[in-house]
Structures are given as structure tokens and as C-alpha cells.
Design a protein around this motif. Structure first.
Motif, PDB file in Angstrom:
ATOM      1  N   ALA A  49       0.854  -1.196   0.000  1.00 41.92           N
ATOM      2  CA  ALA A  49       0.000   0.000   0.000  1.00 41.92           C
ATOM      3  C   ALA A  49       0.886   1.241   0.000  1.00 41.92           C
ATOM      4  O   ALA A  49       1.482   1.601   1.013  1.00 41.92           O
ATOM      5  N   LYS A 101       0.385   4.300   0.065  1.00 42.77           N
ATOM      6  CA  LYS A 101       0.093   5.401   0.995  1.00 42.77           C
ATOM      7  C   LYS A 101       0.836   5.259   2.325  1.00 42.77           C
ATOM      8  O   LYS A 101       1.036   6.244   3.022  1.00 42.77           O
ATOM      9  N   ALA A 102       1.254   4.042   2.665  1.00 43.97           N
ATOM     10  CA  ALA A 102       1.919   3.829   3.953  1.00 43.97           C
ATOM     11  C   ALA A 102       3.318   4.450   3.981  1.00 43.97           C
ATOM     12  O   ALA A 102       3.766   4.925   5.026  1.00 43.97           O
ATOM     13  N   GLU A 122      -2.611  -6.509   0.354  1.00 45.54           N
ATOM     14  CA  GLU A 122      -2.209  -5.103   0.212  1.00 45.54           C
ATOM     15  C   GLU A 122      -1.683  -4.593   1.542  1.00 45.54           C
ATOM     16  O   GLU A 122      -2.122  -3.561   2.034  1.00 45.54           O
ATOM     17  N   ARG A 124       1.363  -1.267   6.513  1.00 42.82           N
ATOM     18  CA  ARG A 124       1.960  -1.090   7.843  1.00 42.82           C
ATOM     19  C   ARG A 124       2.959  -2.185   8.241  1.00 42.82           C
ATOM     20  O   ARG A 124       4.074  -1.870   8.664  1.00 42.82           O
TER      21      ARG A 124
HETATM   22  C1  LIG Z   1      -4.722   1.625   3.830  1.00 42.43           C
HETATM   23  C2  LIG Z   1      -5.019   0.554   2.895  1.00 42.43           C
HETATM   24  C3  LIG Z   1      -4.194  -0.585   2.833  1.00 42.43           C
HETATM   25  C4  LIG Z   1      -3.007  -0.790   3.719  1.00 42.43           C
HETATM   26  O1  LIG Z   1      -3.334  -0.860   5.057  1.00 42.43           O
HETATM   27  P1  LIG Z   1      -2.226  -1.167   6.157  1.00 42.43           P
HETATM   28  O2  LIG Z   1      -2.985  -1.044   7.433  1.00 42.43           O
HETATM   29  O3  LIG Z   1      -1.161  -0.153   6.009  1.00 42.43           O
HETATM   30  O4  LIG Z   1      -1.721  -2.529   5.914  1.00 42.43           O
HETATM   31  C5  LIG Z   1      -4.495  -1.549   1.897  1.00 42.43           C
HETATM   32  N1  LIG Z   1      -5.552  -1.425   1.068  1.00 42.43           N
HETATM   33  C6  LIG Z   1      -6.366  -0.350   1.097  1.00 42.43           C
HETATM   34  C7  LIG Z   1      -7.492  -0.268   0.149  1.00 42.43           C
HETATM   35  C8  LIG Z   1      -6.138   0.667   2.019  1.00 42.43           C
HETATM   36  O5  LIG Z   1      -6.950   1.724   2.050  1.00 42.43           O
END
Ligand SMILES: *Cc1c(COP(=O)(O)O)cnc(C)c1O
Length: 428
Positions: A54, A56-57, A272, A275
Motif C-alpha cells: 500500500a 500510501k503507507a 495489500e 503497515r
Molecule cells: C490503507 C489501505 C491498505 C493498507 O493498510 P495497512 O494497514 O497499512 O496494511 C491496503 N488497502 C487499502 C485499500 C487501504 O486503504
């Protein structure tokens, strides 16, 4: 129990800080690689598996490139994230595009790079058809609603804005097929930072049952199921990590029990995780600048919640250690704070710690290491109060350190302002 370690000694850190002043994020490449390898080894029990990190992490293309070299793909939710994945060499179906409220231009961009489009809503079938066209492979995001219990960060699925209802999924897949889609996949993401293994197994069971029902009712054999993210990390030393092996073995048992007898023994597994991939292997390194003694004892850092906002927004615990004082007795009780004009700008509240020396007292000040900041850390930074976000460093496997993002300057902060136009404006 989870041990809270930091890869550099106080002396090494002092030398590093001469080149790269604090605060900064430091990531451990070797530890991230080893973790990615353990993940893939554990999930190799499935006929096909891919982890889409992911973005965004930890949206840094160097980190994405490290993960890509370990065979990980990317999960993106915006055009800039798609561009970052591309810059790291992650292409085609190695990219999942899981977004919501998606603009047409972003669907278009996702299709152009051949990413797997994960639809968030049944109305997006029409929208996708008219903006980017229906691709061969389409994934749909499931919101199990009342079938699944809640989780602290994401909340109850029933109250979450994401995904299709169960009935909409059947309707949606049939509609996609009639509009030319040939390959189908199912996704869900119902938790965040969840450390309970059973919660994740329950999610897998829910998706596997649904995959069987989709086959029975629609004669659609799904290509893969994407279990989403949400696997937590042990932020507190007393927390226990979910091991990749236990997670994969638990999912495999359900796979063999539910999917194999239903003729779905080729179903791929996708995840996905964000974290747990980088979170424990990144640290925010700051320095103690000021001590303040009023009704409580405060230690003021050169970092602020603009660098790491999780404690302020989630009340999240982040472990703190003082390099060189790892074994010193925790005789003090500090609020460890940043300099933002917000009283929730606190990295720790009433935290037992060794006695900290500040820069105001001895010119240098102790280093303060904030643990488990490698995911949803720098990524969630912001510029409120004119605070400039810090840079990012990568500890290479040979022990060298490179800068993978420089700290922001005032010029970066002002880059969206036109001061020439302002001069004309103020003189008019
Ligand atoms: C945030 C998110 C993730 C990743 O989540 P983590 O808690 O960082 O593992 C994966 N898929 C989607 C759609 C997300 O919004």
C-alpha cells in the motif's frame, strides 16, 4: 512481547546527524528486505500470490524500488501514487488501483498503465465504461456490512463508505461480464492495525465463501481474491506480532477447506499490506531541544506532529528510546512534545523515560528515537503552522546511509504561491 531495537549506536547517529541534521526518518533496507522475503516465503503455499504494498503507507519511490526488487507490487489510490509506483518500476498488473470517489482521469491513467482496477461502487461500472472503458480484468471491493465486526481505526463495515454490498456484487459481476469483462477478482479491506489473527482469518473465510457463491450463482470463476491490508504491528513492547507463517497457514487451511472442494483450487491470493511491511523498520529520529517544568515535565523535540501525527489523531502509542541510555533506569515521567501551537502535539504523555539532556543544556541534546514510524508516518505529515516536513534516510545493507528525500525548505512551502503577483496585488 516485541523487542524495540534501533540499528545505529549513539556515536554513529551523532556522526550521521552532522551530515543530516535531525529530525529525519531512517529506514532499514536490510530489515525491510528480510521481512518481504519472509512474507513471500510464507504465502508461497498458494498457487499464485502477490503482495501489493500500500503506497500510501510509505510513498517514497526508493522504498518502493526496494520492495519491487523483492517481488512486491503496489496498491495505489491516486494518480500521484500510480506515478510513484511507475517510477519505482512497478508496472501493469503488479499495480492494484484501489480508490474511492475516483475521478475519471485517474481511471484513465490506471487503465493506461494496465493496473488492476478495483471498483469501489456499482455505479462506477457505468462511470468506468464512459471514462476509461471496461478492461478485461476487473476487481470489485466488497463491504460485508453487518456480517463483519468493527475495528478501532476503520470502524464498523456497516458505517464504512467503501465497497459494494453483497447483492450489488452479484449484480455488478454480471453487469461487468455483459459489458465485456472476462477476468474477475474480489477484494475487501475491513480492518486497520488489527493484531488479532482470527479477525483476519474470518475475513478470508468470508471472501472464500463468497467466491464459491459467485461461482455457483454466476458461473464466474474468480481469478484472485485480495484480502486487503489491515494487519497490525506491535507498537507496544507488550504487543505480539502476527507472524506471516501463522497468517498464511491459517488462510491456507480455509483455502483447502472451502475453495478446493468447490473447484476453485487455482484461485490466486493477493494482499495489500502496508503497515507491517515497513512500519517496524522505520524510525523518526529527533533531538531533545528544551526542558520545561510546570505542572508536568516536558521535553520539547525538534520534530512535531507535522512529522508524525499518529499519536495526535489516534492517541497512538509509539515507543521511545534514547540512544546510549537503553539500559538507564526510567526515573522520569515526561510529556514528549513538538513545537506546534496545538496541545495534542505530543509524541508521548506521562511516559516513564531515562533522564533526558536537552540541546539548551549541553549544546547537543540527547537523540530521541520514535519507533514503528516506517508506515503512515512521514506519509501523513503536513505543513500546519508553517512546519516543514523532515527528510528520509535509508540505511543500506552495507551499513552506508543515503538520503532518499531531502527535508522541506521554506521555498517548498511557498512553491504554490506567486509572490510577484502578490507584489502587484499589494501595490494596486
Ligand atoms: C490503507 C489501505 C491498505 C493498507 O493498510 P495497512 O494497514 O497499512 O496494511 C491496503 N488497502 C487499502 C485499500 C487501504 O486503504
Amino acid at each position: 512481547m516485541s523487542e524495540k531495537t534501533f540499528p545505529l549506536s549513539r556515536e554513529h547517529l551523532a556522526a550521521l546527524a552532522e551530515r543530516y541534521p535531525t529530525p529525519f526518518y531512517l529506514y532499514d533496507e536490510g530489515a525491510i528486505r528480510a521481512n518481504a522475503r519472509r512474507l513471500r516465503a510464507a504465502f508461497s503455499v498458494f498457487p499464485s500470490y502477490r503482495e501489493h504494498f500500500a503506497v500510501k503507507a510509505a510513498p517514497n519511490p526508493y522504498l518502493l524500488a526496494v520492495l519491487a526488487r523483492e517481488g512486491l507490487g503496489a496498491d495505489c489510490s491516486s494518480l500521484p501514487e500510480l506515478l510513484l509506483a511507475g517510477a519505482a518500476g512497478i508496472r501493469g498488473e503488479d499495480v492494484m488501483f484501489t480508490s474511492n470517489g475516483t475521478p475519471g482521469a485517474e481511471y484513465h491513467a490506471a487503465r493506461q498503465i494496465g493496473a488492476v482496477i478495483n471498483l469501489d461502487d456499482i455505479t462506477h461500472i457505468d462511470f468506468l465504461a464512459s471514462t476509461a472503458g471496461i478492461p478485461d480484468l476487473v476487481c470489485c471491493r466488497y463491504n460485508p456490512g453487518p456480517l463483519k465486526g468493527g475495528n478501532a481505526i476503520i470502524g464498523k463495515p456497516e458505517e464504512a463508505k467503501y465497497g459494494f454490498t453483497r447483492e450489488q456484487l452479484f449484480e455488478g459481476f454480471a453487469e461487468l461480464r455483459s459489458r465485456g469483462a472476462r477476468r474477475f477478482a474480489l477484494h475487501t479491506m475491513v480492518a486497520s492495525n488489527e493484531l488479532n489473527l482470527d479477525y483476519h482469518l474470518e475475513t478470508a473465510r468470508l471472501l472464500f465463501d463468497l467466491a464459491v457463491e459467485i461461482k455457483t450463482r454466476l458461473s464466474i470463476t474468480l481469478e484472485f481474491v485480495n484480502l486487503g491490508g489491515g494487519v497490525g504491528i506491535p507498537y507496544r513492547p507488550e504487543d505480539e506480532a502476527i507472524g506471516w507463517e501463522a497468517l498464511a497457514a491459517g488462510i491456507k487451511a480455509l483455502y483447502d477447506r472451502i475453495l478446493v472442494p468447490a473447484g476453485l483450487s487455482a484461485l490466486g491470493i493477493r494482499t495489500e499490506y502496508g503497515r507491517p511491511i515497513t512500519g517496524p523498520y522505520g524510525w523518526l529520529v529527533a533531538r531533545a531541544v528544551h526542558r520545561k517544568h510546570i505542572y508536568r515535565d516536558y521535553i520539547g523535540l525538534d520534530a512535531t506532529m507535522a512529522d508524525l501525527m499518529r499519536p495526535a489523531v489516534y492517541g497512538a502509542y509509539h515507543h521511545i528510546t534514547i540512544p546510549g541510555k537503553e539500559d538507564a533506569p526510567h526515573t522520569e515521567r515526561y510529556d514528549v512534545v513538538g513545537s506546534l501551537c496545538e496541545n495534542n502535539d505530543k509524541f508521548a504523555i506521562q511516559r516513564p523515560l531515562p533522564k533526558i539532556v536537552t540541546a539548551a543544556e549541553n549544546g547537543a541534546g540527547d537523540f530521541v528515537v520514535i519507533h514503528d514510524a516506517g508506515a503512515h508516518g512521514r506519509a501523513m505529515g503536513f505543513n500546519y503552522n508553517g512546519k516543514l516536513r523532515c527528510g528520509e534516510l535509508l540505511l543500506r545493507e552495507d551499513g552506508g546511509v543515503i538520503q532518499i528525500r531531502r527535508p522541506e525548505t521554506a521555498a517548498d512551502y511557498f512553491a504554490t504561491l506567486d509572490f510577484d503577483a502578490l507584489a502587484a496585488f499589494t501595490q494596486a
